[in-house]
Design a protein around this motif. Structure first.
Motif, PDB file in Angstrom:
ATOM      1  N   SER A 138      46.127  44.294 109.742  1.00 37.79           N
ATOM      2  CA  SER A 138      46.721  45.600 109.431  1.00 37.79           C
ATOM      3  C   SER A 138      46.002  46.129 108.023  1.00 37.79           C
ATOM      4  CB  SER A 138      48.195  45.763 109.557  1.00 37.79           C
ATOM      5  OG  SER A 138      48.681  44.733 108.388  1.00 37.79           O
ATOM      6  N   ALA A 139      45.580  45.081 107.177  1.00 38.31           N
ATOM      7  CA  ALA A 139      45.212  45.407 105.883  1.00 38.31           C
ATOM      8  C   ALA A 139      43.804  45.927 105.904  1.00 38.31           C
ATOM      9  CB  ALA A 139      45.485  44.176 105.132  1.00 38.31           C
ATOM     10  N   SER A 154      40.393  52.415 107.336  1.00 38.82           N
ATOM     11  CA  SER A 154      40.825  53.778 107.609  1.00 38.82           C
ATOM     12  C   SER A 154      40.426  54.614 106.456  1.00 38.82           C
ATOM     13  CB  SER A 154      42.160  53.762 107.991  1.00 38.82           C
ATOM     14  OG  SER A 154      42.521  53.208 109.131  1.00 38.82           O
ATOM     15  N   TRP A 155      40.734  54.130 105.179  1.00 37.70           N
ATOM     16  CA  TRP A 155      40.321  54.933 103.925  1.00 37.70           C
ATOM     17  C   TRP A 155      38.956  55.045 103.853  1.00 37.70           C
ATOM     18  CZ3 TRP A 155      42.890  57.508 100.236  1.00 37.70           C
ATOM     19  CH2 TRP A 155      44.325  57.172 100.296  1.00 37.70           C
ATOM     20  N   GLN A 201      48.874  53.321 107.364  1.00 44.86           N
ATOM     21  CA  GLN A 201      49.764  52.832 106.162  1.00 44.86           C
ATOM     22  C   GLN A 201      51.131  52.463 106.930  1.00 44.86           C
ATOM     23  OE1 GLN A 201      49.257  52.198 102.921  1.00 44.86           O
ATOM     24  NE2 GLN A 201      50.986  50.932 103.469  1.00 44.86           N
ATOM     25  N   ARG A 202      51.750  53.172 107.824  1.00 48.26           N
ATOM     26  CA  ARG A 202      52.757  52.791 108.601  1.00 48.26           C
ATOM     27  C   ARG A 202      52.788  51.487 109.307  1.00 48.26           C
ATOM     28  NH1 ARG A 202      54.787  58.748 110.906  1.00 48.26           N
ATOM     29  NH2 ARG A 202      55.762  59.637 108.986  1.00 48.26           N
ATOM     30  N   LEU A 261      43.725  49.274 107.429  1.00 51.22           N
ATOM     31  CA  LEU A 261      44.010  50.313 106.488  1.00 51.22           C
ATOM     32  C   LEU A 261      42.866  50.611 105.449  1.00 51.22           C
ATOM     33  CD1 LEU A 261      46.087  52.217 105.156  1.00 51.22           C
ATOM     34  CD2 LEU A 261      46.795  50.278 103.627  1.00 51.22           C
ATOM     35  N   HIS A 277      50.691  49.136 108.806  1.00 47.34           N
ATOM     36  CA  HIS A 277      50.693  48.121 107.741  1.00 47.34           C
ATOM     37  C   HIS A 277      51.968  47.548 107.251  1.00 47.34           C
ATOM     38  CE1 HIS A 277      49.042  45.164 104.886  1.00 47.34           C
ATOM     39  NE2 HIS A 277      49.221  45.906 103.813  1.00 47.34           N
ATOM     40  N   GLY A 278      52.772  48.669 106.885  1.00 47.94           N
ATOM     41  CA  GLY A 278      53.926  48.590 106.193  1.00 47.94           C
ATOM     42  C   GLY A 278      54.873  47.827 107.292  1.00 47.94           C
ATOM     43  N   LEU A 337      45.674  58.503 107.811  1.00 46.55           N
ATOM     44  CA  LEU A 337      45.743  57.388 106.962  1.00 46.55           C
ATOM     45  C   LEU A 337      47.446  57.078 106.884  1.00 46.55           C
ATOM     46  CD1 LEU A 337      43.622  58.509 104.009  1.00 46.55           C
ATOM     47  CD2 LEU A 337      43.567  56.636 105.382  1.00 46.55           C
ATOM     48  N   VAL A 338      48.098  58.124 107.115  1.00 46.15           N
ATOM     49  CA  VAL A 338      49.567  57.835 107.386  1.00 46.15           C
ATOM     50  C   VAL A 338      50.031  56.847 108.270  1.00 46.15           C
ATOM     51  CG1 VAL A 338      51.893  59.139 107.742  1.00 46.15           C
ATOM     52  CG2 VAL A 338      50.359  59.965 106.312  1.00 46.15           C
TER      53      VAL A 338
END
Length: 311
Positions: free
Chosen positions: A226-227, A233-234, A267-268, A230, A270-271, A263-264
């Motif tokens: 997931s990292a 994705s960035w 991030q969700r 992310l 990964h969170g 990105l949201v």
């Protein structure tokens, strides 16, 4: 011993054919849903290369040749990966697994499609477009399928380069060259591919593990995956903004808003993985399809409207 397509009994081979039909089975070999996504990126690249609306005939020829090229690569991939497909739930209904098409026929079909795609693009567009499309077939089959896929967790990172070629082919079909905006669009698809595919691979991790394919979710923890999703994705969103000098506020607005949504969700994911909460990676997978389509539709609209570039 597991029967091969060539050694299957006529009855066993005939049953699936009656269920789907011969033409439908060959069509399925080309993985039409994958082709759809590739063509979505080709047309906008042609619009941007033309700085307007390109010749409808050239668009048609490029799409037909591009579809043949992608279909060739996918059919040959099915031949090479038939053993993997047979043990994965996600792919167990493919034609070669169910003996709907003999493997040698699928091989011939893929090679013929590739040859026809070269001729269509060469005669209908130009030699550069034809060569680029053929190089994508060779890279996808010989480098990704036969070498990278079964040997490294970076398989989809570098193997995904083949899926980036339609934008370059589309640009070359219009201009006869490859210029910097085509390379930026290549980069967008290249960077988008890992988060797109790794989110799918997270869902089907057990499938890939069973098949012995070292996709990243098989060899790394969910948090590591997931990292990286992310991070890529960035990088993808950042790469879309490199097209600003060649576009107007129309594209920029879409790129910023769509990028923020992408990105949201990344991030969700990964969170949720970090916190140990339940997560569904397919949410990002499906959104990634829409995100890429929206970015390239914005490119096409921006070029068609013809507003002056911001920079």
């Amino acid at each position: 011993m597991t029967a091969s397509p060539e050694s299957a009994t006529p009855a066993a081979a005939a049953a699936p054919v009656r269920r789907r039909g011969v033409l439908a089975a060959y069509f399925a070999l080309t993985k039409p849903r994958v082709i759809e996504l590739l063509l979505v990126t080709t047309i906008p690249a042609m619009f941007l290369a033309e700085r307007g609306i390109p010749s409808p005939w050239l668009v048609l020829v490029t799409l037909v040749g591009g579809a043949m090229s992608a279909g060739s690569a996918n059919a040959l991939n099915c031949v090479a990966d038939s053993d993997i497909d047979a043990v994965m739930h996600r792919t167990k209904k493919r034609p070669l697994v169910n003996y709907e098409v003999p493997k040698r026929h699928a091989l011939t079909f893929g090679l013929v499609l590739g040859a026809l795609s070269f001729l269509v693009l060469w005669l209908g567009a130009n030699l550069l477009a034809a060569v680029l499309a053929t190089s994508a077939i060779l890279f996808y089959v010989l480098i990704y399928t036969l070498v990278l896929k079964r040997r490294t967790a970076q398989n989809i990172v570098w193997g995904g380069a083949a899926g980036c070629m339609p934008v370059v082919v589309g640009w070359a079909a219009v201009t006869g060259t490859v210029e910097w905006p085509a390379l930026v669009m290549f980069g967008v698809v290249f960077l988008w591919t890992p988060p797109h595919f790794w989110s799918l691979a997270m869902k089907y991790r057990d499938d890939y593990a069973r098949a012995g394919v070292p996709m990243l979710p098989v060899v790394a923890t969910a948090r590591q995956v997931s990292a990286r999703i992310l991070a890529y994705s960035w990088a993808t969103v950042g790469c879309t903004l490199l097209l600003v000098p060649a576009t107007s506020w129309i594209y920029i607005g879409f790129a910023v808003l769509a990028g923020a949504a992408f990105l949201v969700v990344a991030q969700r994911l990964h969170g949720a993985v970090r916190s140990g909460a339940g997560y569904n990676p397919m949410t990002l997978f499906h959104l990634s399809n829409s995100y890429l389509a929206l970015i390239f539709v914005a490119i096409a609209v921006d070029a068609a409207v013809g507003l002056p570039a911001v920079v």
